[in-house]
Design an enzyme around this catalytic site. Structure first.
Site, PDB file in Angstrom:
ATOM      1  N   ALA A  22      61.270  41.103  24.503  1.00 22.25           N
ATOM      2  CA  ALA A  22      60.221  41.785  25.269  1.00 22.25           C
ATOM      3  C   ALA A  22      60.778  42.675  26.374  1.00 22.25           C
ATOM      4  CB  ALA A  22      59.272  40.745  25.852  1.00 22.25           C
ATOM      5  N   ASP A 102      55.117  44.827  19.325  1.00 21.16           N
ATOM      6  CA  ASP A 102      54.465  46.043  19.814  1.00 21.16           C
ATOM      7  C   ASP A 102      54.694  47.280  18.953  1.00 21.16           C
ATOM      8  OD1 ASP A 102      57.107  46.820  20.452  1.00 21.16           O
ATOM      9  OD2 ASP A 102      56.909  46.160  22.534  1.00 21.16           O
ATOM     10  N   HIS A 119      58.353  37.967  14.670  1.00 21.78           N
ATOM     11  CA  HIS A 119      57.105  37.372  15.156  1.00 21.78           C
ATOM     12  C   HIS A 119      55.872  38.195  14.781  1.00 21.78           C
ATOM     13  CE1 HIS A 119      59.665  35.165  18.414  1.00 21.78           C
ATOM     14  NE2 HIS A 119      59.737  34.584  17.236  1.00 21.78           N
ATOM     15  N   CYS A 155      34.490  35.051   4.773  1.00 23.25           N
ATOM     16  CA  CYS A 155      34.565  33.610   4.462  1.00 23.25           C
ATOM     17  C   CYS A 155      34.303  32.689   5.643  1.00 23.25           C
ATOM     18  CB  CYS A 155      35.928  33.267   3.826  1.00 23.25           C
ATOM     19  SG  CYS A 155      37.246  32.929   5.011  1.00 23.25           S
ATOM     20  N   SER A 193      66.268  40.107  25.997  1.00 25.43           N
ATOM     21  CA  SER A 193      65.717  38.811  25.586  1.00 25.43           C
ATOM     22  C   SER A 193      66.310  37.703  26.441  1.00 25.43           C
ATOM     23  CB  SER A 193      66.034  38.525  24.110  1.00 25.43           C
ATOM     24  OG  SER A 193      65.607  37.216  23.773  1.00 25.43           O
ATOM     25  N   ILE A 236      67.646  48.242  31.158  1.00 24.84           N
ATOM     26  CA  ILE A 236      68.082  48.622  29.808  1.00 24.84           C
ATOM     27  C   ILE A 236      68.179  50.140  29.665  1.00 24.84           C
ATOM     28  CG2 ILE A 236      67.339  48.626  27.383  1.00 24.84           C
ATOM     29  CD1 ILE A 236      66.076  45.770  28.147  1.00 24.84           C
TER      30      ILE A 236
HETATM   31  P1  NAD Z   1      61.242  36.945  27.593  1.00 28.41           P
HETATM   32  O1  NAD Z   1      60.063  37.356  28.429  1.00 28.41           O
HETATM   33  O2  NAD Z   1      61.533  35.505  27.452  1.00 28.41           O
HETATM   34  O3  NAD Z   1      62.567  37.614  28.199  1.00 28.41           O
HETATM   35  C1  NAD Z   1      62.640  38.967  28.514  1.00 28.41           C
HETATM   36  C2  NAD Z   1      63.980  39.202  29.201  1.00 28.41           C
HETATM   37  O4  NAD Z   1      64.106  40.598  29.407  1.00 28.41           O
HETATM   38  C3  NAD Z   1      64.112  38.535  30.562  1.00 28.41           C
HETATM   39  O5  NAD Z   1      65.249  37.683  30.553  1.00 28.41           O
HETATM   40  C4  NAD Z   1      64.261  39.696  31.560  1.00 28.41           C
HETATM   41  O6  NAD Z   1      65.296  39.440  32.493  1.00 28.41           O
HETATM   42  C5  NAD Z   1      64.676  40.846  30.675  1.00 28.41           C
HETATM   43  N1  NAD Z   1      64.154  42.144  31.103  1.00 28.41           N
HETATM   44  C6  NAD Z   1      62.868  42.503  31.297  1.00 28.41           C
HETATM   45  N2  NAD Z   1      62.773  43.812  31.584  1.00 28.41           N
HETATM   46  C7  NAD Z   1      64.053  44.280  31.578  1.00 28.41           C
HETATM   47  C8  NAD Z   1      64.616  45.565  31.801  1.00 28.41           C
HETATM   48  N3  NAD Z   1      63.857  46.632  32.058  1.00 28.41           N
HETATM   49  N4  NAD Z   1      65.975  45.689  31.736  1.00 28.41           N
HETATM   50  C9  NAD Z   1      66.759  44.606  31.469  1.00 28.41           C
HETATM   51  N5  NAD Z   1      66.271  43.385  31.225  1.00 28.41           N
HETATM   52  C10 NAD Z   1      64.930  43.224  31.287  1.00 28.41           C
HETATM   53  O7  NAD Z   1      61.088  37.668  26.194  1.00 28.41           O
HETATM   54  P2  NAD Z   1      61.715  37.291  24.759  1.00 28.41           P
HETATM   55  O8  NAD Z   1      63.112  36.824  24.903  1.00 28.41           O
HETATM   56  O9  NAD Z   1      61.414  38.432  23.878  1.00 28.41           O
HETATM   57  O10 NAD Z   1      60.883  36.030  24.225  1.00 28.41           O
HETATM   58  C11 NAD Z   1      59.552  35.791  24.419  1.00 28.41           C
HETATM   59  C12 NAD Z   1      58.561  36.132  23.323  1.00 28.41           C
HETATM   60  O11 NAD Z   1      57.813  37.164  23.858  1.00 28.41           O
HETATM   61  C13 NAD Z   1      58.993  36.715  22.020  1.00 28.41           C
HETATM   62  O12 NAD Z   1      58.758  35.788  21.053  1.00 28.41           O
HETATM   63  C14 NAD Z   1      58.040  37.930  21.775  1.00 28.41           C
HETATM   64  O13 NAD Z   1      57.378  37.754  20.550  1.00 28.41           O
HETATM   65  C15 NAD Z   1      57.050  37.835  22.871  1.00 28.41           C
HETATM   66  N6  NAD Z   1      56.583  39.039  23.589  1.00 28.41           N
HETATM   67  C16 NAD Z   1      56.688  40.291  23.047  1.00 28.41           C
HETATM   68  C17 NAD Z   1      56.246  41.399  23.774  1.00 28.41           C
HETATM   69  C18 NAD Z   1      56.354  42.763  23.151  1.00 28.41           C
HETATM   70  O14 NAD Z   1      56.172  42.905  21.948  1.00 28.41           O
HETATM   71  N7  NAD Z   1      56.653  43.808  23.927  1.00 28.41           N
HETATM   72  C19 NAD Z   1      55.754  41.253  25.073  1.00 28.41           C
HETATM   73  C20 NAD Z   1      55.658  39.953  25.605  1.00 28.41           C
HETATM   74  C21 NAD Z   1      56.085  38.854  24.850  1.00 28.41           C
END
Ligand code: NAD
Length: 248
Positions: A22, A102, A119, A155, A193, A236
């Site tokens: 995310a 997304d 996912h 259904c 992540s 990032i």
């Molecule tokens: P997470 O929220 O657990 O971790 C996100 C990580 O990204 C954090 O450790 C944070 O420090 C880092 N981060 C956030 N913004 C950043 C940036 N701009 N630069 C650098 N680092 C940054 O997310 P995850 O590991 O993907 O796991 C959680 C679940 O969240 C996944 O299963 C996913 O399906 C779901 N999810 C997806 C979305 C999406 O599709 N955009 C949004 C929310 C949650």
């Protein structure tokens, strides 16, 4: 390891697998789960068991999804997503494995066949009984019009977004392809992540055990930092383009 050394690792790799979470989409305005302003700062988790067994759980789940939808639907890919497109254009991206729901990787220009969604994706709502699917926008409109936990019109079964909830089985074929890509790459680039959601987080470990280099780009520490060849902190969009770009 400094950014220059990490850059040399990327430059020397020819079979790269990306693994994103995310965090790669927060700069597009889609909140992640675990950051201080993330989804869980404002919402509780409704897991799959609660969704299938409780009307109140379904109502809360759909409330959260409808509230989050406009930001996700209207988001545009950012420099992080485009960096993976650049790697693909260089002919070095074997696969992009994502936990994200997304669709921003595909919308940034990666071919659908290069993206493995662990996912699912927020594109439609699917009936858990008969599999009938409706467009996600339509599902949200029905919720907003008063069907607080919409049911399948053909259904009567439970409609659920086509994404994998906590406690819900992952798509086995996608996971198998992701594991195979991790086993055969020479570099796994894990970006945005927390690497705590299983079994998705097993992918970088599989790559490392199979002998690939592991680079982690993330703002916060992760449990896999100790096994990585390089850990780069920071935003990032500031770190990733410079890591993958080839001069000349
Ligand atoms: P997470 O929220 O657990 O971790 C996100 C990580 O990204 C954090 O450790 C944070 O420090 C880092 N981060 C956030 N913004 C950043 C940036 N701009 N630069 C650098 N680092 C940054 O997310 P995850 O590991 O993907 O796991 C959680 C679940 O969240 C996944 O299963 C996913 O399906 C779901 N999810 C997806 C979305 C999406 O599709 N955009 C949004 C929310 C949650």
């Amino acid at each position: 390891m400094d950014q220059g050394a990490a850059r040399r690792l990327v430059a020397g790799a020819s079979r790269i697998v990306g693994f994103t979470g995310a965090g790669i989409s927060t700069e597009s305005g889609v909140p992640d789960f675990r950051s201080p302003n993330g989804v869980w700062a404002r919402n509780r988790i409704v897991d799959f068991q609660e969704f299938v067994s409780s009307e109140a759980g379904r109502v809360e789940y759909w409330r959260q999804k409808v509230a989050a939808w406009p930001a996700m639907r209207d988001a545009e890919p950012n420099a992080g997503h485009h960096a993976f497109v650049e790697l693909h254009g260089q002919g070095r991206l074997e696969a992009l494995i994502t936990q994200n729901i997304d669709r921003l990787h595909q919308r940034s220009g990666l071919p659908a066949g290069a993206v493995l969604e662990l996912h699912g994706a927020t594109t439609e709502a699917v009936c858990l009984s008969c599999g009938d699917a409706i467009d996600f926008d339509e599902a949200c409109r029905r919720v907003e019009a008063g069907e607080t936990a919409p049911r399948c019109r053909p259904c009567g079964g439970l409609l659920k977004p086509a994404t994998v909830s906590f406690g819900q089985a992952m798509p086995r074929d996608v996971m198998t392809r992701a594991e195979a890509a991790a086993e055969t790459c020479d570099l796994l680039l894990a970006v945005g992540s927390s690497l705590v959601v299983e079994p998705a987080a097993s992918i970088p470990r599989i790559a490392r055990r199979a002998g690939a280099c592991l680079i982690i780009v993330n703002r916060d520490p992760t449990p896999l930092d100790g096994m990585a060849d390089a850990v780069l902190r920071g935003e990032i969009s500031a770190v990733l383009p410079g890591l993958v770009h080839r001069d000349g």
